[in-house]
Design a protein around this motif. Structure first.
Motif, mmCIF file in Angstrom:
data_model
loop_
_atom_site.group_PDB
_atom_site.id
_atom_site.type_symbol
_atom_site.label_atom_id
_atom_site.label_comp_id
_atom_site.label_asym_id
_atom_site.label_seq_id
_atom_site.Cartn_x
_atom_site.Cartn_y
_atom_site.Cartn_z
ATOM 1 N N GLN A 44 -13.490 56.010 79.454
ATOM 2 C CA GLN A 44 -12.711 56.816 78.499
ATOM 3 C C GLN A 44 -11.740 55.906 77.766
ATOM 4 O OE1 GLN A 44 -10.868 60.586 79.809
ATOM 5 N NE2 GLN A 44 -9.312 60.239 78.252
ATOM 6 N N ASP A 45 -11.774 55.986 76.462
ATOM 7 C CA ASP A 45 -10.869 55.203 75.620
ATOM 8 C C ASP A 45 -9.436 55.636 75.862
ATOM 9 O OD1 ASP A 45 -12.689 53.715 74.253
ATOM 10 O OD2 ASP A 45 -12.073 54.416 72.274
ATOM 11 N N PRO A 46 -8.492 54.788 75.978
ATOM 12 C CA PRO A 46 -8.519 53.334 76.076
ATOM 13 C C PRO A 46 -8.351 52.880 77.526
ATOM 14 C CG PRO A 46 -6.295 53.999 75.607
ATOM 15 C CD PRO A 46 -7.089 55.257 75.893
ATOM 16 N N VAL A 326 -1.680 62.906 76.283
ATOM 17 C CA VAL A 326 -1.615 61.453 76.133
ATOM 18 C C VAL A 326 -2.947 60.910 75.588
ATOM 19 C CG1 VAL A 326 -2.208 60.866 78.521
ATOM 20 C CG2 VAL A 326 -0.735 59.377 77.247
ATOM 21 N N SER A 327 -4.048 61.522 76.005
ATOM 22 C CA SER A 327 -5.360 61.084 75.503
ATOM 23 C C SER A 327 -5.572 61.619 74.085
ATOM 24 C CB SER A 327 -6.468 61.598 76.413
ATOM 25 O OG SER A 327 -6.200 61.203 77.726
ATOM 26 N N LEU A 328 -5.108 62.852 73.840
ATOM 27 C CA LEU A 328 -5.274 63.431 72.499
ATOM 28 C C LEU A 328 -4.470 62.652 71.461
ATOM 29 C CD1 LEU A 328 -5.215 67.281 73.171
ATOM 30 C CD2 LEU A 328 -7.118 65.685 73.274
ATOM 31 N N ASP A 329 -3.303 62.128 71.878
ATOM 32 C CA ASP A 329 -2.483 61.353 70.938
ATOM 33 C C ASP A 329 -3.234 60.129 70.447
ATOM 34 O OD1 ASP A 329 -0.404 63.077 70.970
ATOM 35 O OD2 ASP A 329 0.750 62.005 72.483
ATOM 36 N N LEU A 330 -3.972 59.520 71.353
ATOM 37 C CA LEU A 330 -4.739 58.337 70.952
ATOM 38 C C LEU A 330 -5.855 58.735 69.982
ATOM 39 C CD1 LEU A 330 -5.168 55.215 71.705
ATOM 40 C CD2 LEU A 330 -7.224 56.109 72.733
ATOM 41 N N VAL A 331 -6.510 59.842 70.259
ATOM 42 C CA VAL A 331 -7.584 60.325 69.389
ATOM 43 C C VAL A 331 -7.035 60.602 67.989
ATOM 44 C CG1 VAL A 331 -9.225 62.210 69.037
ATOM 45 C CG2 VAL A 331 -8.849 61.325 71.322
ATOM 46 N N HIS A 335 -8.416 58.956 64.702
ATOM 47 C CA HIS A 335 -9.186 59.802 63.771
ATOM 48 C C HIS A 335 -8.178 60.599 62.954
ATOM 49 C CE1 HIS A 335 -12.823 58.945 66.134
ATOM 50 N NE2 HIS A 335 -12.001 58.990 67.154
ATOM 51 N N CYS A 336 -7.940 60.111 61.736
ATOM 52 C CA CYS A 336 -6.823 60.677 60.967
ATOM 53 C C CYS A 336 -7.069 62.116 60.506
ATOM 54 C CB CYS A 336 -6.523 59.785 59.785
ATOM 55 S SG CYS A 336 -6.105 58.126 60.321
ATOM 56 N N GLU A 337 -8.302 62.593 60.601
ATOM 57 C CA GLU A 337 -8.561 63.974 60.163
ATOM 58 C C GLU A 337 -8.198 64.974 61.267
ATOM 59 O OE1 GLU A 337 -10.761 61.693 61.048
ATOM 60 O OE2 GLU A 337 -12.816 62.446 61.049
ATOM 61 N N LEU A 338 -7.861 64.447 62.455
ATOM 62 C CA LEU A 338 -7.538 65.342 63.572
ATOM 63 C C LEU A 338 -6.028 65.422 63.785
ATOM 64 C CD1 LEU A 338 -10.271 64.233 66.125
ATOM 65 C CD2 LEU A 338 -10.295 66.251 64.673
ATOM 66 N N VAL A 339 -5.600 66.493 64.399
ATOM 67 C CA VAL A 339 -4.172 66.675 64.658
ATOM 68 C C VAL A 339 -4.010 67.340 66.020
ATOM 69 C CG1 VAL A 339 -3.990 68.921 63.482
ATOM 70 C CG2 VAL A 339 -2.023 67.443 63.541
ATOM 71 N N CYS A 389 -3.791 54.487 62.336
ATOM 72 C CA CYS A 389 -3.174 55.589 61.587
ATOM 73 C C CYS A 389 -2.003 56.220 62.318
ATOM 74 C CB CYS A 389 -4.189 56.570 61.031
ATOM 75 S SG CYS A 389 -4.839 57.855 62.002
ATOM 76 N N MET A 390 -1.305 55.386 63.106
ATOM 77 C CA MET A 390 -0.087 55.827 63.797
ATOM 78 C C MET A 390 0.961 56.298 62.790
ATOM 79 S SD MET A 390 0.309 56.020 66.955
ATOM 80 C CE MET A 390 -0.215 55.486 68.556
#
Ligand code: GLU
Length: 472
Positions: A44-46, A326-331, A335-339, A389-390
């Motif tokens: 699982q990333d990262p 914490v994992s969703l924040d990385l996603v 992926h800038c189209e996600l929030v 895209c932070m």
């Protein structure tokens, strides 16, 4: 294998203590006795990612730090069934927890949530990372833009402040244009070009970069105008930058702002990772909203088999993925189209799991705390969570007056200076008039003031009378 190592570990520790050997916390004290641990993990990333035949990521770095501290060797393998660990109806565990329970692995190092059910069957260390549960969805699944959305860049207080600044400036220009003899040299005969309505018009024109002459001639008026122009420029720059940010990444406009919204709608499908602790959280919760969410997911069988699948479905649209923040924040950062929605529930931590009762767990917990206190965990977090895209993901919130306080201060100083200069111009002129006309300074000044501060109508009448007198 694990039990073998436990015995070896205990024996070596005993010997170390007897010999008062160097490392009190290390399970073993000589290189020849370094245990070779079997570690199970999940891709699982990262946390754990493939890099050729090797593996890298947050968990791999953490593992190597722990191995250095506690002096052990290790072999890492990916969990065979690809699960984190869930108990089935027969009481058997799958995933990484299952491998540790069956002693196929000594430790599980992964984003593995510490839960009561798991703590009963395996030993778990102190958490190395804190997280909660949140929702991931596509940015464009949002409410229709509101009519007054153009006001969102500034808070209500800021808008009130801007209105006060606008009126204050218009009044200052009007007063200064009347007081200053350099601006209005002949109050008896000449009409003042800066009436209150013209001052309002002039100030509005300057704020919108349109200009609305005539401009002031006196230094006092010009100082006020320059400060107002500067104020307007900074204000517009803040407005436009905040407007684009708030339209680009703000999750305030999302149709689903939290779990209550998610449970109350039917348009968007939602699901979580199957066999995950997130799913167990909803299943075991007594909260009616969370129960409704669980029941819906069970009915719709809307589970995903991996985090990647959840992200893919969220990107396709019309799907909200419920996962750990914490994992969703990385996603979201990748992926800038996600929030991710702001609401985070069910705070929990990630821990390392080991065989129940293993003495190694205590040492691992101490080592984790030491790494945390030394700032190593924070460093690893920043190393693996850095992304392209932070900046975009930074939340845009309406600008409060205190963030623009410098700008308001400069304007107030400009207005004060302008009015002061106008008074200075007037008093200097009155003094020289008093000298010329051999009158008292106070009389001349009060005459000047009464002329200048009279209403335009009175002034007109007065100038008419003067003209009639001249004609006669
Ligand atoms: N960390 C979770 C677990 O240990 C998996 C991810 C999730 O629950 O969303 O089960």
């Amino acid at each position: 294998m694990s039990s073998q190592w436990d015995r070896k570990d205990a024996l070596a520790m005993l010997q170390c203590r007897r010999r008062r050997s160097a490392r009190a916390l290390s399970p073993l004290c000589s290189v020849s006795m370094r245990p070779d641990l079997t570690i199970t993990t999940i891709k699982q990333d990262p946390y754990t990612m493939s890099k050729g035949s090797q593996m890298e990521g947050y968990c791999m770095d953490l593992l190597s730090e722990l191995a250095k501290k506690l002096d052990f060797k290790y072999n890492v393998h990916l969990v065979k069934d690809g699960f984190y660990g869930r108990q089935d109806e027969t009481g058997a565990w799958n995933g990484m927890i299952g491998e540790v329970v069956r002693k196929e692995a000594d430790l599980a190092i992964a984003p593995l949530t510490l839960t009561a059910a798991r703590e009963k069957v395996v030993g778990m260390t102190k958490p190395f990372m804190q997280t909660g549960i949140s929702i991931l969805l596509r940015k464009d699944i949002s409410e229709e833009a509101g009519i007054f959305d153009f006001l969102t860049p500034f808070s209500v207080e800021t808008w009130v402040g801007i209105l006060a600044a606008y009126l204050g400036t218009a009044i200052s220009i009007c007063v200064v244009a009347r007081l200053s003899p350099c601006e209005w040299s002949q109050p008896q005969t000449e009409e003042n070009s800066f009436t209150f309505s013209h001052s309002l018009w002039y100030t509005a024109g300057a704020l919108t970069l349109q200009g609305a002459g005539p401009h002031p001639k006196a230094l006092s008026g010009r100082i006020i105008c320059c400060t107002w122009w500067l104020f307007g420029l900074v204000l517009l720059a803040c407005y436009f930058s905040n407007l684009s940010t708030s339209q680009g990444s703000d999750s305030n406009q999302l149709m689903v702002k939290g779990f209550e919204d998610l449970a109350n709608q039917q348009g968007i499908e939602y699901g979580t990772l199957s066999g995950s602790s997130t799913l167990a959280f909803f299943k075991n919760s007594n909260n009616p909203t969370y129960r409704r969410i669980y029941e819906h997911m069970e009915r719709a069988k809307s589970f995903v088999s991996s985090m990647d699948e959840g992200v893919r479905r969220a990107k396709e649209g019309n799907f909200a993925f419920i996962g750990e923040s914490v994992s969703l924040d990385l996603v979201v950062a990748r992926h800038c189209e996600l929030v991710r929605v702001h609401e985070v529930i069910g705070m929990r931590g990630y821990s390392i799991a080991g065989t129940l009762g293993s003495p190694m767990l205590k040492n691992l917990s101490v080592a984790i705390l030491e790494l945390s206190e030394a700032g190593e965990l924070a460093y690893l977090r920043s190393k693996w969570w850095a992304s392209s895209c932070m900046a975009d993901a930074a939340k845009a919130s309406p600008l409060q007056p205190h963030s623009l306080k410098g700008m308001f201060l400069v304007l107030a100083l400009g207005l004060g200076l302008g009015v002061l200069l106008a008074v200075l111009e007037l008093t200097t002129k009155s003094r020289s008039n008093a000298r010329e006309q051999r009158k008292s300074y106070c009389t001349v000044l009060s005459d000047e003031l009464s002329q200048r501060l009279k209403t335009p109508a009175t002034n007109k009448k007065r100038s008419q009378e003067t003209a009639d007198k001249d004609k006669a």
